[in-house]
Design an enzyme around this catalytic site. Structure first.
Site, PDB file in Angstrom:
ATOM      1  N   HIS A 511       0.846  -1.199   0.000  1.00 14.54           N
ATOM      2  CA  HIS A 511       0.000   0.000   0.000  1.00 14.54           C
ATOM      3  C   HIS A 511       0.884   1.254   0.000  1.00 14.54           C
ATOM      4  O   HIS A 511       0.716   2.147  -0.835  1.00 14.54           O
ATOM      5  CB  HIS A 511      -0.910  -0.049   1.235  1.00 14.54           C
ATOM      6  CG  HIS A 511      -1.703   1.191   1.495  1.00 14.54           C
ATOM      7  ND1 HIS A 511      -3.058   1.271   1.292  1.00 14.54           N
ATOM      8  CD2 HIS A 511      -1.334   2.406   1.972  1.00 14.54           C
ATOM      9  CE1 HIS A 511      -3.486   2.483   1.604  1.00 14.54           C
ATOM     10  NE2 HIS A 511      -2.446   3.199   2.033  1.00 14.54           N
ATOM     11  N   GLU A 512       1.834   1.302   0.923  1.00 10.18           N
ATOM     12  CA  GLU A 512       2.689   2.501   1.020  1.00 10.18           C
ATOM     13  C   GLU A 512       3.528   2.661  -0.254  1.00 10.18           C
ATOM     14  O   GLU A 512       3.724   3.767  -0.747  1.00 10.18           O
ATOM     15  CB  GLU A 512       3.591   2.432   2.252  1.00 10.18           C
ATOM     16  CG  GLU A 512       2.848   2.398   3.592  1.00 10.18           C
ATOM     17  CD  GLU A 512       1.821   3.497   3.763  1.00 10.18           C
ATOM     18  OE1 GLU A 512       1.961   4.568   3.142  1.00 10.18           O
ATOM     19  OE2 GLU A 512       0.833   3.285   4.493  1.00 10.18           O
ATOM     20  N   HIS A 515       1.639   4.201  -3.055  1.00  9.92           N
ATOM     21  CA  HIS A 515       1.396   5.646  -2.955  1.00  9.92           C
ATOM     22  C   HIS A 515       2.367   6.446  -3.831  1.00  9.92           C
ATOM     23  O   HIS A 515       2.050   7.549  -4.265  1.00  9.92           O
ATOM     24  CB  HIS A 515       1.491   6.118  -1.510  1.00  9.92           C
ATOM     25  CG  HIS A 515       0.194   6.024  -0.773  1.00  9.92           C
ATOM     26  ND1 HIS A 515      -0.996   6.448  -1.312  1.00  9.92           N
ATOM     27  CD2 HIS A 515      -0.102   5.559   0.472  1.00  9.92           C
ATOM     28  CE1 HIS A 515      -1.974   6.231  -0.434  1.00  9.92           C
ATOM     29  NE2 HIS A 515      -1.463   5.691   0.648  1.00  9.92           N
ATOM     30  N   GLU A 572      -6.087   6.478  -1.791  1.00 13.11           N
ATOM     31  CA  GLU A 572      -6.019   5.399  -0.801  1.00 13.11           C
ATOM     32  C   GLU A 572      -6.574   4.093  -1.365  1.00 13.11           C
ATOM     33  O   GLU A 572      -6.038   3.016  -1.091  1.00 13.11           O
ATOM     34  CB  GLU A 572      -6.781   5.798   0.464  1.00 13.11           C
ATOM     35  CG  GLU A 572      -6.131   6.943   1.226  1.00 13.11           C
ATOM     36  CD  GLU A 572      -4.709   6.642   1.676  1.00 13.11           C
ATOM     37  OE1 GLU A 572      -4.376   5.456   1.886  1.00 13.11           O
ATOM     38  OE2 GLU A 572      -3.920   7.603   1.794  1.00 13.11           O
ATOM     39  N   ASP A 576      -4.668   0.602  -1.776  1.00 14.22           N
ATOM     40  CA  ASP A 576      -5.145  -0.677  -1.234  1.00 14.22           C
ATOM     41  C   ASP A 576      -5.115  -1.767  -2.304  1.00 14.22           C
ATOM     42  O   ASP A 576      -4.672  -2.889  -2.049  1.00 14.22           O
ATOM     43  CB  ASP A 576      -6.574  -0.531  -0.686  1.00 14.22           C
ATOM     44  CG  ASP A 576      -6.606   0.162   0.678  1.00 14.22           C
ATOM     45  OD1 ASP A 576      -5.569   0.154   1.373  1.00 14.22           O
ATOM     46  OD2 ASP A 576      -7.666   0.705   1.049  1.00 14.22           O
TER      47      ASP A 576
HETATM   48 ZN   LIG Z   1      -2.398   5.260   2.401  1.00 13.26          ZN
END
Ligand SMILES: [Zn+2]
Length: 670
Positions: A511-512, A515, A572, A576
């Site tokens: 997830h990070e 980003h 976000e 995910d």
């Molecule tokens: Zn996030």
């Protein structure tokens, strides 16, 4: 004002967290969280977590309750014992223990705090009362900002979005007490109720300060008029996702053109930075209105407004009569029923003031180096999965592909805690004055941040505490950061099967990492600079793919019928989906996939681990606050909305084609 992208919603508005008696069971699969009355092909989130939700009611002093909260609560109890131990040592000179111990002791001294009433604010209140003209008003705004009050607008530092090597001054919208303009303006029952509670809170506080009910009512009208106008002039959270929309470098001359009635050189001098000659004016429309207000709002009304901003900033550190007024407002805003116990409120405050000093002690006590090593390996595996994907992605042209891989290779990973600890020696803490300690800490933090302007970037600094159960990506630094606090069960267990760790902390890592390539992060290059590095054709395809996510999430509604804001949550939701996709690929590529446990295949373990991360529920008031202001979708959509785009999930659970857990046209990003 540093912009970072976190894993989950931050604590908003003093809505903090506290203990519950229940903890997850020891088995790493958590099969007892499952609700077998719900079909996984209908609603995987409630299938995986339904029994957990039933067995873990939201505590009265919380607005929500989750696996994150339970783990944070465990960390908080460790911190509590650290603070108590430090507080028990008296007359310790000039050490971290003196500061963290005395801060805690001053906050726990309920008797003194209650005896003092509002008197700790007397001096500050008389300074506001003494304002005679516009220059006094402008000096006062600066002074209040210095002591930590959100007065009129925000001032801070940021890494220059277009030149990540330098730190610049930034001016931004602010100066209001409700979370978003919907709360000031929207005419639906819940917003009206919160607004009425805010008015009541304000009016009662003015009475506590000694004003008559009638005067307090008029003062409340004045404050509401100013705050409503400031809020109306502010940009909305979804609009602020566009980095270009919040980047306007201006010289002093240009600042003067926007706000001819505000003396910026005087303001910067008051803030201890007379040398500042340029700043990013993040939200020009807001400052245009601010300048109008300087002419149209009377000096008396400005004084009433500043008085409110001051007192509301320090209410939590005053006597119980003030604190209880705030509670009545919070009950309507977030749905909490009772206050957190005092120790927990003091702990939360102290984390804000001395968080890294506490974090150093926390890490010494809690974080084994074996965890760090194992998580580093997992990050490398997931990085390899993304690298592989970027190499083979059919829609990407060669030029963009090369730049994307370069960005991924430049991404730094940081696990556990900072390599160097913050120096708190300039911060004075005493044992017997809680509010003064909070104010001193605010001044220290303001100066600490403003001192960075014009200096080289400190690439080793962290913006999240090691004891936090959260993680973040920093687009200007191109780093992913995994604090020690989250590297525990149910997110990470060194003894758990690989599939479960990959489904939980592996997805968090993915997830990070994603980003760096979401709707916002993709606009920054490998050096952390806002720059077009995509070909136009690729960018068009990428935008179409993220629009698919935005449209999907816009269709979701919460209990009161309010829609999730697709454009606000796109980043976000993309992260995910990327997280699940990449961690799943890393699992398939590994030699140690684990085996079937209790009839649950290793792939099912992976998806179950992912869903368990989001075990949670939320009061309706808090849910409304979340979808109005927060870029993170509600947990059930983070699970169901994500998995509906993952064919491997549908295969692992043998879902029928018409299952609501399978999008007919799945969104594909990576
Ligand atoms: Zn996030």
């Amino acid at each position: 004002m540093k912009k970072i992208i976190t894993l989950l919603c931050l604590t908003i508005f003093g809505v903090a967290i506290q203990a519950a008696p229940s903890t997850p069971d020891a088995a790493p699969l958590y099969l007892n969280w499952i609700d077998h009355t719900i079909a996984p092909d209908n609603d995987f989130f409630h299938y995986a977590n339904g029994t957990w939700i039933k067995n873990n009611p939201i505590p009265l002093d919380r607005a929500s309750w989750s696996a994150f909260d339970i783990l944070q609560d465990q960390n908080d109890r460790v911190v509590k014992s650290i603070l108590e131990t430090a507080a028990a040592k008296k007359n310790v000179k000039d050490s971290i223990d003196q500061k963290i111990g005395d801060f805690y002791a001053s906050g726990m001294d309920e008797k003194t705090i209650n005896q003092l009433g509002a008197s700790p604010l007397k001096e500050e209140l008389s300074k506001i009362a003494a304002i005679k003209n516009s220059t006094d008003l402008q000096n006062s705004i600066a002074h209040l900002q210095m002591i930590g009050v959100d007065a009129a607008f925000g001032f801070g530092q940021i890494q220059d979005l277009k030149n990540s090597q330098r730190v610049i001054a930034e001016l931004a919208q602010g100066g209001v007490g409700l979370p978003d303009q919907d709360y000031y303006l929207k005419d639906d029952p819940q917003m009206k109720q919160v607004r009425a509670a805010y008015r009541q809170y304000m009016q009662h506080v003015f009475v506590l300060l000694g004003d008559s009910t009638e005067v307090a009512r008029q003062e409340t009208d004045s404050v509401m008029t100013i705050e409503t106008a400031l809020s109306k002039a502010s940009m909305r959270p979804a609009e602020m996702r566009d980095p270009h929309a919040i980047y306007h470098m201006m010289t002093l001359k240009q600042l003067k053109d926007v706000t001819p009635h505000f003396n910026w050189p005087l303001f910067f001098k008051n803030m201890g930075r007379a040398d500042i000659v340029e700043a990013n004016l993040a939200t020009p429309g807001f400052f245009t209105y601010f300048d109008t207000a300087l002419q149209t709002v009377s000096l008396e009304d400005w004084k009433i407004y500043l008085r409110w901003r001051l007192v509301s900033a320090f209410v939590p550190y005053l006597s119980d009569s003030f604190v209880n007024e705030r509670l009545h407002f919070s009950q309507k805003l977030s749905g909490i029923k009772t206050l957190l116990p005092r120790w927990h409120r003091v702990l939360d405050t102290e984390e804000g003031a001395l968080g890294f000093a506490i974090g150093k002690r926390y890490v010494e006590k809690m974080f084994p180096s074996s965890s760090k090593v194992k998580v580093e390996v997992m990050i490398n595996e997931i990085r390899a999965a993304l690298r592989n994907d970027l190499k083979t992605l059919s829609w990407m042209t060669p030029a963009t592909r090369v730049a994307a891989i370069k960005k991924l290779d430049a991404m730094r990973q940081r696990v556990g805690y900072p390599t160097k600890w913050r120096d708190y020696s300039a911060l004075h803490i005493n044992r017997d004055h809680y509010l003064q300690n909070v104010m001193n800490s605010n001044i220290y933090l303001t100066q600490y941040e403003l001192n960075k302007i014009g200096k080289p970037v400190d690439h080793d600094e962290w913006t999240m505490l090691p004891q936090e159960v959260n993680a973040y990506y920093d687009p200007s630094e191109n780093t992913i950061n995994m604090p020690a606090g989250i590297l525990q069960s149910p997110f990470f267990d060194i003894h758990a099967p690989a599939a479960i760790n990959d489904g939980a902390v592996g997805v968090v890592i993915g997830h990070e990492m994603t980003h760096g390539f979401d709707d916002e992060g993709a606009q920054f290059d490998g050096g952390g600079n806002l720059k077009d590095w995509w070909t136009a054709a690729d960018l068009k395809k990428f935008k179409k793919a993220t629009l698919c996510i935005s449209n999907q999430f816009s269709q979701y509604t919460i209990e009161d019928g309010t829609h999730v804001q697709g454009p606000l949550v796109t980043g976000e939701a993309v992260a995910d989906l990327g997280g699940v996709t990449l961690a799943h690929r890393a699992l398939l590529a590994s030699n140690d996939k684990g085996k079937t446990i209790a009839d649950v295949t290793f792939e099912q373990q992976f998806f179950l681990g992912f869903a368990h991360v989001w075990a949670s529920h939320m009061r309706p008031e808090m849910m409304r606050l979340l979808v109005t202001t927060n870029p993170h979708p509600p947990a059930q959509f983070r699970v169901n909305g994500t998995l509906a785009n993952v064919p491997a999930f549908q295969a692992a659970y043998h879902l029928p084609k018409d299952s609501p857990m399978a999008n007919k046209d799945p969104c594909v990003i990576w």
